[in-house]
Structures are given as C-alpha cells and as structure tokens.
Scaffold this motif. Sequence first.
Motif, PDB file in Angstrom:
ATOM      1  N   ALA B 132       1.080  -1.327   0.019  1.00  0.00           N
ATOM      2  CA  ALA B 132       0.226   0.059   0.120  1.00  0.00           C
ATOM      3  C   ALA B 132       0.957   1.238  -0.032  1.00  0.00           C
ATOM      4  CB  ALA B 132      -1.029   0.117   1.273  1.00  0.00           C
ATOM      5  N   SER B 133       2.207   1.390   0.450  1.00  0.00           N
ATOM      6  CA  SER B 133       2.895   2.220   0.371  1.00  0.00           C
ATOM      7  C   SER B 133       3.807   2.600  -0.460  1.00  0.00           C
ATOM      8  CB  SER B 133       3.921   2.174   1.642  1.00  0.00           C
ATOM      9  OG  SER B 133       5.048   1.059   1.367  1.00  0.00           O
ATOM     10  N   MET B 134       3.754   1.498  -1.421  1.00  0.00           N
ATOM     11  CA  MET B 134       4.667   1.534  -2.471  1.00  0.00           C
ATOM     12  C   MET B 134       3.962   2.095  -4.043  1.00  0.00           C
ATOM     13  SD  MET B 134       7.365  -1.676  -2.835  1.00  0.00           S
ATOM     14  CE  MET B 134       6.636  -2.634  -1.745  1.00  0.00           C
ATOM     15  N   PRO B 135       4.549   3.198  -4.474  1.00  0.00           N
ATOM     16  CA  PRO B 135       4.068   3.551  -5.699  1.00  0.00           C
ATOM     17  C   PRO B 135       4.049   2.270  -6.791  1.00  0.00           C
ATOM     18  CG  PRO B 135       5.692   5.022  -5.185  1.00  0.00           C
ATOM     19  CD  PRO B 135       5.759   3.767  -4.237  1.00  0.00           C
ATOM     20  N   SER B 136       3.065   2.347  -7.537  1.00  0.00           N
ATOM     21  CA  SER B 136       3.294   1.148  -8.321  1.00  0.00           C
ATOM     22  C   SER B 136       4.138   1.276  -9.408  1.00  0.00           C
ATOM     23  CB  SER B 136       1.621   0.862  -9.126  1.00  0.00           C
ATOM     24  OG  SER B 136       1.394   2.161  -9.861  1.00  0.00           O
ATOM     25  N   PHE B 137       4.293   2.366  -9.914  1.00  0.00           N
ATOM     26  CA  PHE B 137       5.262   2.666 -11.084  1.00  0.00           C
ATOM     27  C   PHE B 137       6.673   2.481 -10.871  1.00  0.00           C
ATOM     28  CE2 PHE B 137       4.265   6.746  -8.903  1.00  0.00           C
ATOM     29  CZ  PHE B 137       5.740   7.201  -8.821  1.00  0.00           C
ATOM     30  N   TRP B 138       6.833   2.872  -9.400  1.00  0.00           N
ATOM     31  CA  TRP B 138       8.375   2.486  -8.846  1.00  0.00           C
ATOM     32  C   TRP B 138       8.469   0.836  -8.487  1.00  0.00           C
ATOM     33  CZ3 TRP B 138       9.985   0.944  -3.678  1.00  0.00           C
ATOM     34  CH2 TRP B 138      11.421   1.001  -3.362  1.00  0.00           C
ATOM     35  N   LEU B 139       7.419   0.122  -8.228  1.00  0.00           N
ATOM     36  CA  LEU B 139       7.529  -0.976  -8.336  1.00  0.00           C
ATOM     37  C   LEU B 139       7.837  -1.694  -9.457  1.00  0.00           C
ATOM     38  CD1 LEU B 139       6.921  -3.115  -5.743  1.00  0.00           C
ATOM     39  CD2 LEU B 139       4.818  -3.441  -6.865  1.00  0.00           C
ATOM     40  N   GLY B 140       7.092  -1.157 -10.398  1.00  0.00           N
ATOM     41  CA  GLY B 140       7.200  -1.588 -12.022  1.00  0.00           C
ATOM     42  C   GLY B 140       8.824  -1.516 -12.169  1.00  0.00           C
ATOM     43  N   PHE B 141       9.391  -0.390 -12.036  1.00  0.00           N
ATOM     44  CA  PHE B 141      10.917  -0.217 -12.210  1.00  0.00           C
ATOM     45  C   PHE B 141      11.702  -1.236 -11.664  1.00  0.00           C
ATOM     46  CE2 PHE B 141       9.703   4.320 -13.711  1.00  0.00           C
ATOM     47  CZ  PHE B 141      10.150   3.997 -15.094  1.00  0.00           C
ATOM     48  N   VAL B 142      11.263  -1.525 -10.269  1.00  0.00           N
ATOM     49  CA  VAL B 142      12.157  -2.299  -9.527  1.00  0.00           C
ATOM     50  C   VAL B 142      12.041  -3.798 -10.029  1.00  0.00           C
ATOM     51  CG1 VAL B 142      12.441  -3.507  -7.274  1.00  0.00           C
ATOM     52  CG2 VAL B 142      11.923  -0.965  -7.622  1.00  0.00           C
ATOM     53  N   LEU B 143      10.779  -4.077 -10.429  1.00  0.00           N
ATOM     54  CA  LEU B 143      10.725  -5.521 -11.017  1.00  0.00           C
ATOM     55  C   LEU B 143      11.530  -5.661 -12.449  1.00  0.00           C
ATOM     56  CD1 LEU B 143       7.019  -6.415 -10.192  1.00  0.00           C
ATOM     57  CD2 LEU B 143       9.205  -7.360  -9.306  1.00  0.00           C
ATOM     58  N   VAL B 144      11.090  -4.359 -13.103  1.00  0.00           N
ATOM     59  CA  VAL B 144      12.120  -4.457 -14.442  1.00  0.00           C
ATOM     60  C   VAL B 144      13.659  -4.483 -14.296  1.00  0.00           C
ATOM     61  CG1 VAL B 144      12.850  -2.909 -16.239  1.00  0.00           C
ATOM     62  CG2 VAL B 144      10.334  -3.184 -15.723  1.00  0.00           C
ATOM     63  N   TYR B 145      14.063  -3.825 -13.223  1.00  0.00           N
ATOM     64  CA  TYR B 145      15.467  -3.926 -13.121  1.00  0.00           C
ATOM     65  C   TYR B 145      15.813  -5.415 -12.741  1.00  0.00           C
ATOM     66  CZ  TYR B 145      19.919  -2.965 -11.059  1.00  0.00           C
ATOM     67  OH  TYR B 145      21.382  -2.973 -10.745  1.00  0.00           O
ATOM     68  N   VAL B 146      15.112  -5.969 -11.785  1.00  0.00           N
ATOM     69  CA  VAL B 146      15.524  -7.269 -11.229  1.00  0.00           C
ATOM     70  C   VAL B 146      15.124  -8.239 -12.119  1.00  0.00           C
ATOM     71  CG1 VAL B 146      14.950  -8.876  -9.568  1.00  0.00           C
ATOM     72  CG2 VAL B 146      15.168  -6.565  -8.790  1.00  0.00           C
TER      73      VAL B 146
END
Lengths: 269, 302, 287
Positions: B132-146
């Motif tokens: 709930a605290s993580m912006p979805s777009f940021w999560l997206g980038f993190v997933l892309v990165y990993v």
Amino acid sequence: MMKKSVPLIISSMIVLLLVSTAVFAPWLAPNDPYATNMAMKLQGMSAAYPFGTDHLGRCVLSRLIMGARVSLFTALGVLAVTLVLSMVVGVAAGYLGGIADLVLMRACDILMAIPHFIFALVIVGALGGGVWNMFIAIIIVSWVGYARIIRNMVRGLKESTYVQYAKMTGVPTVKIVKRHILPFVFPQILLLLLIGTGSTVLLISELSFLGLGVTAPMPEWGMMISESKMYLSSNPMLMFVPGAMISLTVLIFDWFGDTLRDAIDPKMK
Amino acid sequence: MLAAIWGVTLVSFFLIRLIPVDPVEAYFAINNLPVTEEAIEEIREEQGLNKPLLFQYGLWLMNAVQLDFGQSFLTKTPVAEELLSRFSVTLGLAAAAFFIVIAISGIIGIWSVVKQGGLVDRFTRALVFATASMPSFWLGFVLVYVVSLKWGILPLMGWGTIEQSVLPAFTLALGYIPYYIRLIRTSMLEEIEKPHIAFARARGVKESIIIRRHVLKGILPALFTSLAMTCGGLLGGAAIIEAVFAIPGVGRYLVESMAARDYAVLQGFILIIGTLYVIFNFLADLLCAIVDPRARLKRGDI
Amino acid sequence: MLEIRDLSVFIQTDNSEKEVVSHVNFTVPQGKIVGIVGESGSGKSMLCNAIMQLFRQNRRYTGDIIYKGTSLLAKSEREMRHLRGKEISLIMQNPMAMFNPIVKIGDHFVETLQSHERISKHHARKRAAEQLARFQLPEDELLDRYPHELSGGMLQRIMIALAACMQPNLLIADEPTTALDTMTQMDILDELLHFHQKTKTSMLIVSHDLGVIAKMADFIAVMRRGVVVEYGPAEWVLAQPAHSYTQALLAARDEHGDLEKLADSWEGTTIGPLYEYKPGCWVREEG
Ligand SMILES: Nc1ncnc2c1ncn2[C@@H]1O[C@H](COP(=O)(O)OP(=O)(O)OP(=O)(O)O)[C@@H](O)[C@H]1O
Ligand SMILES: [Mg+2]
C-alpha cells in the motif's frame, strides 16, 4: 494507558522529523538542488554528493530533501482544505438536510462513479499541470467522500437523545452544533484524514510521474523516478532512492494514523 | 443504471467545459500559434464552440451515443477510433491483472483459512502495509530492473506478446493481491463463525462441502462489490503502468492529449471510464442477486 | 446409551477460561427421553454442543462423554463427523439462524445425505421429499424455497425433519419450541413425541420451560449455573422436588398451568364465521 502511548509518541516524533526536514530543506540540503553540472553527471556516491548526481549533474540527496517539501506541503495543505471544506458541507448537509443534503449526495453518486486517480488525472489535464492545479485537483477528488462520512455521522448524532433533548429545550442550533456535534465529529475526521495522507502522497507522486504535477526543474520524488528511467540499467540508484522515500513517507503516515487510532479508540477499526 | 450513466455524461461534458480555461486559447498558447481573433473564431466555429453550452451538450450526447466523441484538436482525426483502439490495450492489461489478482489471492486466501495459517495472516498483513505504501510505477521499475535487467527472464518493455504482458500485469496486480488475500481470509473466517455453519457441522456435512457451498458462496457478494470497485482502480492504475512499460494504451494517449488540452479526448475518456464503472457495479449487483436471494427484492431497477 | 460422566466444559477466550458446565452426571437410556430444564445461561446449549463435540478449538473438557461404550472426547474430528447427523443429531436453538440464507431448503437435505452415503443428487432430493412428507410438510413446495421465505415455526419443523433424516440413534433438541407461539409449540412437541413413539429414538430435550419438559420427558435434569441440581425419573422430580430451585420452578409453572391445560384440551378445528359472544369480543365457531 502509558504503555499504549509509547508507539504514538515514537510515530509522532518521526512524523515531526519528516515535516521539519521539509521545512528546513533549503538549509539541510548539502548542495544546491537546482545547480546543474554536466561535467559531474551520473556520478556515484561521494563525499560531496552522498547519493551521487543525476543526469544533469544535480545532487540527488539535495533534490530528495527538497522533494519532501512538495509532497508534504501539498499533502498537508490538502488535508487542511479538505478538513474545512468537508466539515462545512458535511455538517450543513447532515444537520440541515434539504437542498444542501440533496446536492451533496448527488455529487457523491456521480463522483464515486469515476476512480479517484483517473478523476484527478483528468482535472489536472483540463486545468494544466503544475503544483497549484494538482493541489486543486486532489482536493476536488477527495473532499466529497469525507463530506459524506461527516454527513452520515451528523445524521446519526442528530437522532441521538441528547441532541433531541437540547433541541426540545430550545438551545439554538449554532450552539448545539458547537457543543454536541463538532467535538465529536472533528477528531474522527481528522483521524481519517491523517490516515488518508499516505494515499495523498502517493497520488501526488503518481501525477508528477506522469508529468502532470510538478513542473521541471522543481524536485519531486515521482518526477525524479520518471527522469531516471532512461538510466535504469546504468544508475539504478537514481530510481530506487526516491521510490524508497515515497514508500517511507507513506508508511510513516500510515503508522502514525494507526497508532493515533489505537490511542484514541482501541475499538475503532 | 441508465440514470447513473446519464449522470456520468453530465460530468464528462460539464466538468471539462466548466473549468475556467478556454480550450481554444489554451490550444493556441500551447502550440505557440499566433493568437488572433479570427483564428480563434475560426476554430470556435469549426468545433461548434460558439453555440450555447446546453446546445453543445445535446449535440455531444447525441454523437456520443453513436460512439462519436468529436474531433481531436491536435490531429483533426475522430477521437473515438483512436480512443477505443488504445482502450482495448488498457482493458487487456487491466483484465490480465484482474485475473492474476483473483487467482493468486483466491488460492492463498482460501488456503490460509483451510490450513488455519496464522503465519499467512501475519505475512499478508505486512504485505498489505508494504504494497500500500509503494507507488506502483516504482515497483514496476524495480521489477524491470531485477527480472529483466539482472535475471534477463522477461522482456524489458513493449506490448503485444504474452511475455511482454507478464510484468506489467503482475505489477498492476501486486497492489491489490494482499488486500484481497485479507478480504477473502477475514470474510471467510467471519462466515465460518455464523450459526448455520455450526448447524451444518452438527449434521456431519463434509468440510469440503461446507467450504464450497456455504463459506465461499457466502463471501461472494462482498467480493463482487469489492471487485467492481477494483475494476475502476485497475483501469486508472493501468494508465500509470503503461508509462513505465511503454505500452501504447490509453494512458499515454491521455497524457499526450492533456499536454495539448485536447478536451474532446478527455470527455470521451471520462465517459467511457464512468460508463464502464457503472456497468461493473451493475454487474456486481446482478451477480449478488443471483447468489443471494434476499438481494433480489431490493434491487431490480435498470 | 449416552452417559455423561463428571463432565465440565470450559470456554477458552484469548487470555482466560470460563467454566460453563460443571461436574455434570446423567445418562440417556436407550429409547427414552431425557429433559434438561434450566434458566437462560445455565449452560444447556453448552452441554448439547459438548456432546456433539462442536467448537472444539476453544473448549476444554474434563470428565467424559460415553456413547455406546466409547468416549466421544477421544474421537478424532473425522470420526466425529461420521457420527454427527447420522448417529447423533442436534436440533439447534433459533431455527431462523440455522439455515444458510443463500442455500435452498432442498440442498440442506441433499448435502446432509451426500455427506453420509454415496447417493445421487436426484435420489437425495427424493429422500428429502419423503422425509418432509413424513413430518406432514408440503415437500414439493418447500424443497426449492429459501429459508427467509419461511416462518420460524416452519423452519423449526424442517430442522427436525433435517436432523432426523439419517435416522439417528440419539436426537438432541435444544430449545425446540422457544421463540414460537404457544400453538405452534404444542404442534412441534406433538410431532416430536409422535416421532419418538414411531421410531423409539432416544432423545435429549432441552428447554427453560418446565411445562415442555414435563410433557415429554421420562427423566428430568434440572440445571442452574452450569450445575445439575436435580436429576431423576420425571414423576419423582415433578411430584417430590428435592431441590429448592426445582420447587421454585414448579411453583412458577403452576401459576399459569391452567392456561396450558386449557390450550391442551382444545382439539377442534375452526370453521364458520366470527361471532361476537359478548360486546367487543369475537370468536370463531368450533366444529
Ligand atoms: N462464546 C462464549 N464465550 C464466553 N462465554 C460464553 C460464550 N457463549 C456462552 N457463554 C456463557 O456460557 C453460559 C452458558 O450458555 P448457554 O448458551 O449454554 O446457556 P443456555 O442454558 O443455553 O441459555 P439459553 O436458554 O439462553 O439458551 C452463559 O453464562 C454464557 O454467558
Ligand atoms: Mg441455549
């Protein structure tokens, strides 16, 4: 009682820390957050630039600290305006009923039909970007829901025996509202708004990420993420750090709201 | 329901038009065109903006019913075509996320109840807090990165193939999964506490029948209502995710149109979203009524 | 057949334990009806649930419950499930809450039958219809109805039919007549008695109404605050109550006993129009 207030004290101190970071940002920032230096672009961590530099050679840490201003000031501003607006309309609609009530409920029905984010998106789109317009858009989106909650609360209170009794004995309306309605409604709504502040911070970052909130070169966390997406493979820190800041801020407010709720009324959920 | 949709048309049209920015002047300003009286008048004439507002609304509504949302300021092409074709991409993304949410949270939620897992409860509670605290777009980038950059498993960006849709759909879904695990878990536990479940046990009814026929069926109404709300949220969320993964959906189109103050696009977009939202809620009510006979008496207006 | 030996039941809440049934002893002999009478909150329902071994997670038991020579406390949940509904059946208090509002009456029967034997849905429905008919209920009308469409009295009858549908050896009825009007109460008790006489099923009937117990039971246990204060053959307990609480109960009953007799003696069916037998009072002619 003593034991219960310990988390609240800690969480409010952290919130205070966060807010003072925003207030004193210009003095806390180690470098000028606007100063570009192409010779020093995309640097890693160093003593001069603790979190490195971005694609224009600006200090990331300084921009992070300054970014707290936009998020927090906007979010707290939204909180204040929403509080006043929804209190006035909600109490009027709930206590007086009639036209005010009808208009509010219809507005709710219609506004509820559009997801918050999209609604805010479109309003910002129509008004044009910028912090100010974003601020207005978020308020437009959020106040109605709170007004409805207040309206329902006030309605319930109005039916209560002590308000009925006060009415019967001829206490003037203004006094009844001041004595019996506001003291009850106000803390609850403030609590709800505080709990909702986390999502306001998120909304701000989302709009800015899409380039609809803050305009460059003003530092804002969502926009910093957007700016750094070209450098994801070479400089992932540029993207990780502002996102972590957003998460942290939202978490802090969520936690603060939680501890405050527990301290005020452990049964409420 | 029709009344609600009509309400949506009102919002779509007047919300945009009542905003105190003259779309034509804004258009000129943004495109750096010389602002002359004649030029402005010309565009006004062309777009029918010099007629009374109510008349414009009537005209717009008539056209909108026939899926004609007017012309784009920017490209002078019909908005509807562009909007609908891009919308199908967004809808696809949202639908994929929707099914991921249902599948994952359904499995974990039910499992945690049947297996009495206190651990799952604590885990999802933490997960709700975190996502709930993580912006979805940021999560997206993190997933892309990993996932894409570090592990090289899934493609980076783009849209069209199944592999390309996995990451965005999952990112979009992730924010809702913990919420639904909790919703399913708590409402199932609540349902199990009901007296009629005790009576079913007293009759020796098999646990599998109790879970399926009584508990799961019992939580459906609450689930449908929640899912209808989530559908709207997913569409909005998709607009952001598209920007992360460079997906040619409606989100990007919208942002471009906004930059150009292309209000015909905004109107059409809100109309579609609002109408869909009303339809989702109507469907949810309908499904609730199918499951719960007591809901049939109260509803039934179209 | 069923023997309760020094049974105590404790309800476990988050951080405390509460004794709701305390050192209870009695037996239900084969083919007999045992009645438990006691005020609200005296632990009657807790006792019934203990016999069924429901809510095991937050209950603690001491003593023992022996059914046909084996301890129910020692049985696994799986074994208990096979017993419940088939060997021992429970009619629970408050029929309005005991049916799933979104499941049809017929399906309540079908799932019960299918849980205990391999039977097709079609056959199960037929058995359900037969069972309803056995209790003089309009079967073809009821099977596809939802619980909320039916009255409390009707649901109570259906619940009895449902509990009895596997021909249990022991039928436990927890307040089968509470929350029903007097006439419906009578009907239901008559039905239970009728069922008992036909099938010789052992029964445990619970009520806070001594009149109900007196009408039905061969043996009576009087409960108060989790303790059985008196237990014995019905005639003895009713004729020579030993405990002061039983005496008080009996005294309270006698005050409105006349009313019940009057209602009991009434056997006619009503026909004909209303007539005014004295100014302002109307009554229907009896046939
Ligand atoms: N979940 C619970 N937690 C704690 N105490 C409970 C709980 N349920 C019941 N009790 C207590 O257990 C005692 C016995 O309750 P029980 O339901 O057996 O009474 P009863 O004799 O069936 O009464 P009634 O005639 O009202 O049905 C009561 O004092 C009640 O307060
Ligand atoms: Mg009871």
